[in-house]
Scaffold this motif. Structure first.
Motif, PDB file in Angstrom:
ATOM      1  N   GLU A   2       0.811  -1.221   0.000  1.00  0.00           N
ATOM      2  CA  GLU A   2       0.000   0.000   0.000  1.00  0.00           C
ATOM      3  C   GLU A   2       0.844   1.270   0.000  1.00  0.00           C
ATOM      4  N   PRO A   3       1.874   1.393   0.835  1.00  0.00           N
ATOM      5  CA  PRO A   3       2.671   2.630   0.778  1.00  0.00           C
ATOM      6  C   PRO A   3       3.390   2.820  -0.563  1.00  0.00           C
ATOM      7  N   ALA A   4       3.861   1.729  -1.154  1.00  0.00           N
ATOM      8  CA  ALA A   4       4.540   1.839  -2.452  1.00  0.00           C
ATOM      9  C   ALA A   4       3.563   2.270  -3.536  1.00  0.00           C
ATOM     10  N   LEU A   5       2.378   1.685  -3.544  1.00  0.00           N
ATOM     11  CA  LEU A   5       1.376   2.070  -4.536  1.00  0.00           C
ATOM     12  C   LEU A   5       0.929   3.515  -4.341  1.00  0.00           C
ATOM     13  N   GLN A   6       0.791   3.921  -3.091  1.00  0.00           N
ATOM     14  CA  GLN A   6       0.378   5.299  -2.814  1.00  0.00           C
ATOM     15  C   GLN A   6       1.446   6.285  -3.278  1.00  0.00           C
ATOM     16  N   SER A   7       2.698   5.986  -3.021  1.00  0.00           N
ATOM     17  CA  SER A   7       3.745   6.904  -3.456  1.00  0.00           C
ATOM     18  C   SER A   7       3.832   6.960  -4.978  1.00  0.00           C
ATOM     19  N   MET A   8       3.573   5.843  -5.662  1.00  0.00           N
ATOM     20  CA  MET A   8       3.552   5.865  -7.121  1.00  0.00           C
ATOM     21  C   MET A   8       2.401   6.724  -7.632  1.00  0.00           C
ATOM     22  N   ALA A   9       1.241   6.573  -7.024  1.00  0.00           N
ATOM     23  CA  ALA A   9       0.070   7.343  -7.459  1.00  0.00           C
ATOM     24  C   ALA A   9       0.285   8.838  -7.249  1.00  0.00           C
ATOM     25  N   VAL A  10       0.888   9.206  -6.145  1.00  0.00           N
ATOM     26  CA  VAL A  10       1.092  10.618  -5.847  1.00  0.00           C
ATOM     27  C   VAL A  10       2.244  11.194  -6.676  1.00  0.00           C
ATOM     28  N   GLN A  72       0.339  -0.253 -20.020  1.00  0.00           N
ATOM     29  CA  GLN A  72       1.736   0.107 -20.193  1.00  0.00           C
ATOM     30  C   GLN A  72       1.925   1.295 -21.120  1.00  0.00           C
ATOM     31  N   ASN A  73       1.005   1.533 -22.022  1.00  0.00           N
ATOM     32  CA  ASN A  73       1.140   2.627 -22.967  1.00  0.00           C
ATOM     33  C   ASN A  73       0.471   3.910 -22.504  1.00  0.00           C
ATOM     34  N   HIS A  74      -0.097   3.900 -21.317  1.00  0.00           N
ATOM     35  CA  HIS A  74      -0.737   5.102 -20.788  1.00  0.00           C
ATOM     36  C   HIS A  74       0.341   6.063 -20.296  1.00  0.00           C
ATOM     37  N   PRO A  75       0.192   7.362 -20.567  1.00  0.00           N
ATOM     38  CA  PRO A  75       1.226   8.320 -20.171  1.00  0.00           C
ATOM     39  C   PRO A  75       1.537   8.351 -18.672  1.00  0.00           C
ATOM     40  N   SER A  76       0.658   7.873 -17.831  1.00  0.00           N
ATOM     41  CA  SER A  76       0.933   7.889 -16.397  1.00  0.00           C
ATOM     42  C   SER A  76       1.654   6.632 -15.917  1.00  0.00           C
ATOM     43  N   SER A  77       1.851   5.639 -16.783  1.00  0.00           N
ATOM     44  CA  SER A  77       2.489   4.403 -16.336  1.00  0.00           C
ATOM     45  C   SER A  77       3.996   4.580 -16.233  1.00  0.00           C
ATOM     46  N   LEU A  78       4.584   3.848 -15.317  1.00  0.00           N
ATOM     47  CA  LEU A  78       6.025   3.914 -15.111  1.00  0.00           C
ATOM     48  C   LEU A  78       6.762   3.433 -16.356  1.00  0.00           C
ATOM     49  N   THR A  79       6.266   2.397 -16.998  1.00  0.00           N
ATOM     50  CA  THR A  79       6.893   1.871 -18.209  1.00  0.00           C
ATOM     51  C   THR A  79       6.951   2.930 -19.293  1.00  0.00           C
ATOM     52  N   ARG A  81       6.812   6.211 -18.914  1.00  0.00           N
ATOM     53  CA  ARG A  81       7.692   7.311 -18.510  1.00  0.00           C
ATOM     54  C   ARG A  81       9.157   6.940 -18.671  1.00  0.00           C
ATOM     55  N   LEU A  82       9.532   5.697 -18.343  1.00  0.00           N
ATOM     56  CA  LEU A  82      10.910   5.259 -18.526  1.00  0.00           C
ATOM     57  C   LEU A  82      11.284   5.214 -20.002  1.00  0.00           C
ATOM     58  N   LYS A  83      10.342   4.774 -20.834  1.00  0.00           N
ATOM     59  CA  LYS A  83      10.585   4.737 -22.270  1.00  0.00           C
ATOM     60  C   LYS A  83      10.797   6.155 -22.810  1.00  0.00           C
ATOM     61  N   MET A  84      10.022   7.112 -22.337  1.00  0.00           N
ATOM     62  CA  MET A  84      10.177   8.499 -22.797  1.00  0.00           C
ATOM     63  C   MET A  84      11.515   9.082 -22.325  1.00  0.00           C
ATOM     64  N   GLN A  85      11.954   8.733 -21.118  1.00  0.00           N
ATOM     65  CA  GLN A  85      13.243   9.217 -20.635  1.00  0.00           C
ATOM     66  C   GLN A  85      14.388   8.682 -21.495  1.00  0.00           C
ATOM     67  N   LYS A  86      14.313   7.408 -21.880  1.00  0.00           N
ATOM     68  CA  LYS A  86      15.351   6.829 -22.728  1.00  0.00           C
ATOM     69  C   LYS A  86      15.378   7.510 -24.093  1.00  0.00           C
ATOM     70  N   GLU A  87      14.192   7.814 -24.633  1.00  0.00           N
ATOM     71  CA  GLU A  87      14.137   8.477 -25.932  1.00  0.00           C
ATOM     72  C   GLU A  87      14.712   9.894 -25.849  1.00  0.00           C
ATOM     73  N   LYS A  88      14.485  10.606 -24.739  1.00  0.00           N
ATOM     74  CA  LYS A  88      15.029  11.949 -24.576  1.00  0.00           C
ATOM     75  C   LYS A  88      16.557  11.911 -24.474  1.00  0.00           C
ATOM     76  N   GLN A  89      17.077  10.880 -23.821  1.00  0.00           N
ATOM     77  CA  GLN A  89      18.520  10.760 -23.648  1.00  0.00           C
ATOM     78  C   GLN A  89      19.219  10.390 -24.950  1.00  0.00           C
ATOM     79  N   ALA A  90      18.518   9.684 -25.813  1.00  0.00           N
ATOM     80  CA  ALA A  90      19.141   9.226 -27.076  1.00  0.00           C
ATOM     81  C   ALA A  90      19.229  10.303 -28.112  1.00  0.00           C
TER      82      ALA A  90
END
Length: 90
Positions: A2-10, A72-79, A81-90
């Motif tokens: 629960e605390p991990a999910l809450q911190s992800m949501a916030v 996984q393809n929703h803009p709020s998902s961690l997956t 966001r990580l994919k977008m960070q990799k694309e920005k770095q490349a």
């Protein structure tokens, strides 16, 4: 969990919406616990413990498959966001 999910949501909410994200998460979490326990109790009375656990396991597997297919393809998902960070770095 629960605390991990809450911190992800916030953490995915913009700073001005973090209070709303926190309250929405907690309301949905409490509702899920309450409804889940009630539904499990009804299932136990109707079909017994073994089938109740089987139905809950199937529901969890379906939830995971739906997340893999859609979430996984929703803009709020961690997956995403990580994919977008990799694309920005490349």
């Amino acid at each position: 969990m629960e605390p991990a999910l809450q911190s992800m949501a916030v953490s995915i909410a913009p700073p001005q919406r973090r209070g709303a994200a926190n309250s929405t998460f907690l309301c949905a979490y409490d509702m899920g616990i309450g409804l889940g326990g009630g539904i499990a109790g009804v299932l136990i009375d109707m079909i017994g413990y073994n089938y109740m656990f089987a139905i809950i396991a199937i529901a969890n597997i379906l939830s995971i498959l739906i997340y893999i297919a859609i979430g996984q393809n929703h803009p709020s998902s961690l997956t995403y966001r990580l994919k977008m960070q990799k694309e920005k770095q490349a």
